[in-house]
Design a protein around this motif. Structure first.
Motif, PDB file in Angstrom:
ATOM      1  N   GLY A  91       3.236  -6.994   2.408  1.00 29.49           N
ATOM      2  CA  GLY A  91       4.566  -7.359   1.954  1.00 29.49           C
ATOM      3  C   GLY A  91       4.590  -7.382   0.438  1.00 29.49           C
ATOM      4  N   VAL A  92       5.665  -6.801  -0.128  1.00 31.28           N
ATOM      5  CA  VAL A  92       5.772  -6.725  -1.587  1.00 31.28           C
ATOM      6  C   VAL A  92       7.133  -7.258  -2.009  1.00 31.28           C
ATOM      7  N   ASP A  93       7.132  -8.134  -3.001  1.00 30.39           N
ATOM      8  CA  ASP A  93       8.402  -8.641  -3.528  1.00 30.39           C
ATOM      9  C   ASP A  93       8.194  -8.983  -4.995  1.00 30.39           C
ATOM     10  N   ILE A  94       9.280  -8.888  -5.752  1.00 30.19           N
ATOM     11  CA  ILE A  94       9.199  -9.167  -7.189  1.00 30.19           C
ATOM     12  C   ILE A  94       9.211 -10.674  -7.469  1.00 30.19           C
ATOM     13  N   ASP A  95       9.629 -11.447  -6.466  1.00 29.93           N
ATOM     14  CA  ASP A  95       9.801 -12.895  -6.638  1.00 29.93           C
ATOM     15  C   ASP A  95       8.514 -13.615  -6.188  1.00 29.93           C
ATOM     16  N   ARG A  96       7.832 -14.214  -7.162  1.00 34.50           N
ATOM     17  CA  ARG A  96       6.536 -14.853  -6.885  1.00 34.50           C
ATOM     18  C   ARG A  96       6.658 -15.970  -5.846  1.00 34.50           C
ATOM     19  N   ALA A 131       5.137  -7.565  -6.888  1.00 37.07           N
ATOM     20  CA  ALA A 131       5.251  -6.292  -7.604  1.00 37.07           C
ATOM     21  C   ALA A 131       6.699  -5.825  -7.551  1.00 37.07           C
ATOM     22  N   ASP A 132       6.989  -4.862  -8.417  1.00 38.53           N
ATOM     23  CA  ASP A 132       8.322  -4.272  -8.485  1.00 38.53           C
ATOM     24  C   ASP A 132       8.358  -3.057  -7.558  1.00 38.53           C
ATOM     25  N   ALA A 133       9.423  -2.958  -6.762  1.00 44.50           N
ATOM     26  CA  ALA A 133       9.538  -1.829  -5.817  1.00 44.50           C
ATOM     27  C   ALA A 133       9.526  -0.489  -6.534  1.00 44.50           C
ATOM     28  N   ARG A 134       9.825  -0.505  -7.850  1.00 43.16           N
ATOM     29  CA  ARG A 134       9.829   0.768  -8.587  1.00 43.16           C
ATOM     30  C   ARG A 134       8.427   1.230  -8.926  1.00 43.16           C
TER      31      ARG A 134
END
Ligand SMILES: C[S@@+](CC[C@H](N)C(=O)[O-])C[C@H]1O[C@@H](n2cnc3c(N)ncnc32)[C@H](O)[C@@H]1O
Length: 241
Positions: A58-63, A80-83
């Motif tokens: 799972g990846v999200d920019i929000d810690r 991490a950033d989806a970009r």
């Protein structure tokens, strides 16, 4: 957004969303990525489609969201950033992006990253709730009975074309799109999808399954359908080649 707020927002639509995601997601992946996973509220759904012992990332920019997801269940939870996803190329068989794509600063870059991460033959699944002008058809009961067991229909009137086009622009092939009415909640996939399909498309697939009177009632429902701004769930899948 706090976990309980997000859960409350999605709760009335959870059954429909889960059924729509299940339908769109091939079973048995050994590695899957949830892009914009938030606090991991849907992680169990994705894990349920995977091979036993599969790795869910799972990846999200929000810690804070990632920390909440890591508390929910084991897996690889990454900030991490989806970009700019921190995965090597061709590492996953499934990539989910649920209720997140239109929140990313560059949806196109995120889709390109999904394309890069997926191995050949891998599947991207994008889902988004949105409000669009749509023409729901008031089909007679006979149409629902005749459709039982058939595949979910494609929407008419160009509904969701923007989402499908964005997958094609990012290099995905065999893009399929479904659209579902979100209101009223709890009606099931077929009753949420069939009113958004066009009579011409359905008629070609219902040959011999409806009487002349029932077909006339369907043609009338098509003619009487008028546009309204409606809350919809769009789900698109695309194959990485
Ligand atoms: C509405 S939430 C959906 C969360 C989860 N997919 C779900 O359906 O429960 C959208 C998520 O996208 C994340 N997000 C926004 N921009 C992002 C970006 N550039 N990269 C990664 N995640 C991002 C937000 O932090 C948020 O957790």
């Amino acid at each position: 957004m706090r976990d309980d707020n997000l859960q409350a927002l999605h709760a009335p639509y959870a059954d429909l969303l889960r059924a729509a995601l299940d339908l769109a997601t091939p079973a048995g992946a050994r590695v899957a990525v949830d892009m914009g996973c938030g606090p991991g509220l849907k992680a169990g759904w994705l894990a349920g489609r995977m091979a036993a012992g599969g790795l869910l990332l799972g990846v999200d920019i929000d810690r804070a969201a990632v920390a909440a997801a890591a508390r929910q269940r084991p897996g690889g939870w990454l900030v991490a950033d989806a970009r700019d996803m921190p995965m090597r190329a061709a590492c996953a068989e499934i990539c989910w992006c649920v209720a997140a794509l239109d929140l990313f600063e560059s949806p196109h870059l995120a889709l390109s990253e999904a394309r890069r991460m997926l191995c050949p033959g891998g599947t991207l699944v994008v889902a988004a709730a949105t409000q669009l002008w749509a023409r729901p058809r008031r089909w007679p009961a006979a149409l629902y009975a005749a459709w039982a067991g058939q595949a979910m229909p494609s929407p008419a009137d160009g509904l969701g074309d923007g989402m499908a086009d964005s997958l094609v622009a990012a290099g995905f092939a065999d893009v399929t799109l479904w659209a579902y009415l979100l209101d009223p909640p709890g009606i099931g996939l077929a009753r949420a999808a069939l009113p958004l399909a066009g009579w011409e498309w359905l008629a070609a697939r219902l040959d011999g399954l409806l009487s002349p009177d029932e077909r006339a009632a369907c043609a009338e429902a098509e003619a009487l359908a008028t546009p309204d701004p409606l809350p919809l769930l769009l789900v698109a899948v695309g194959a990485a080649l």
